[in-house]
Design an enzyme around this catalytic site. Structure first.
Site, PDB file in Angstrom:
ATOM      1  N   ARG A  83       0.841  -1.202   0.000  1.00 13.13           N
ATOM      2  CA  ARG A  83       0.000   0.000   0.000  1.00 13.13           C
ATOM      3  C   ARG A  83       0.868   1.240   0.000  1.00 13.13           C
ATOM      4  NH1 ARG A  83      -4.985   2.050   3.116  1.00 13.13           N
ATOM      5  NH2 ARG A  83      -5.211   4.089   2.136  1.00 13.13           N
ATOM      6  N   ARG A  93      -7.347   0.124  -3.343  1.00  6.55           N
ATOM      7  CA  ARG A  93      -6.190  -0.082  -2.467  1.00  6.55           C
ATOM      8  C   ARG A  93      -5.877  -1.558  -2.312  1.00  6.55           C
ATOM      9  NH1 ARG A  93      -8.407   3.538   1.911  1.00  6.55           N
ATOM     10  NH2 ARG A  93      -8.728   4.629   0.000  1.00  6.55           N
ATOM     11  N   ASP A  96      -6.342  -1.945   3.312  1.00  3.30           N
ATOM     12  CA  ASP A  96      -6.736  -0.850   4.187  1.00  3.30           C
ATOM     13  C   ASP A  96      -7.074  -1.451   5.545  1.00  3.30           C
ATOM     14  OD1 ASP A  96      -7.393   1.772   4.915  1.00  3.30           O
ATOM     15  OD2 ASP A  96      -9.497   1.495   4.387  1.00  3.30           O
ATOM     16  N   ASP A  98      -8.167  -0.292   9.438  1.00  2.00           N
ATOM     17  CA  ASP A  98      -8.644   0.829  10.247  1.00  2.00           C
ATOM     18  C   ASP A  98      -8.973   0.368  11.652  1.00  2.00           C
ATOM     19  OD1 ASP A  98      -8.712   2.838   8.192  1.00  2.00           O
ATOM     20  OD2 ASP A  98     -10.529   1.914   7.413  1.00  2.00           O
TER      21      ASP A  98
END
Length: 167
Positions: A83, A93, A96, A98
């Site tokens: 990434r 992407r 990811d 989070d």
């Protein structure tokens, strides 16, 4: 030890494998234990429709890492997957990761916002989160089961699990 929930997503470079590798990397984090993981979900892109569908999941962890240490570890996992962060919001992407929820904390610092500011709007987060923690109280938002009533889950569906995969 804090209970935390991590959202995972990918829509490039074999997304299913990217998410599975990231789940393994989360299990290997220092001072951290993977407690639960959701099934994988296929979901329509959010924010920008001109990109491939995503594969998403949520992991429940117990960690001694601080929120900032955990964020740094997640960013390192993303970088290892290939990434490259740029200014494009909601674009395609490789990976990811989070922090969705970190215990009962509300954090608003540069680059670190917990609970995730869009968690309550996204079926691709709430469906897998509800699978592993339906009674979770999201600080400032309410319980996951309640938040589910306000989203349209139509664009998000569980992936078929291959006979050789495991959870």
């Amino acid at each position: 030890m804090e209970k935390v929930y991590i959202g995972l997503g990918s829509n490039l470079a074999d997304p299913r494998a990217q998410v599975e590798h990231a789940l393994s990397a989360l299990a290997d984090l220092p001072q951290t234990r993977l407690l639960r993981r959701s099934r994988l979900y296929r979901s329509a892109p959010w924010g920008r429709a001109d990109q491939p569908e995503f594969v998403n999941a949520v992991a429940g962890l117990q960690t001694e890492l601080t929120p900032r240490e955990l964020l740094d570890a997640l960013l390192a996992i993303e970088r290892k997957a290939g990434r490259e962060r740029n200014a494009t919001r909601w674009g395609p992407r490789v990976l990811d990761l989070d922090i969705l929820v970190y215990g009962d904390q509300s954090i608003d610092e540069p680059g670190l916002h917990v609970p995730h500011p869009h968690l309550h709007e996204r079926a691709f987060v709430l469906l897998p989160l509800a699978e592993i923690a339906p009674d979770l109280a999201v600080p400032g938002r309410g319980r996951v089961a309640q938040l589910m009533r306000h989203i349209d889950p139509a664009g998000c569906r569980p992936l078929e699990i291959a006979a050789t995969s495991h959870q």
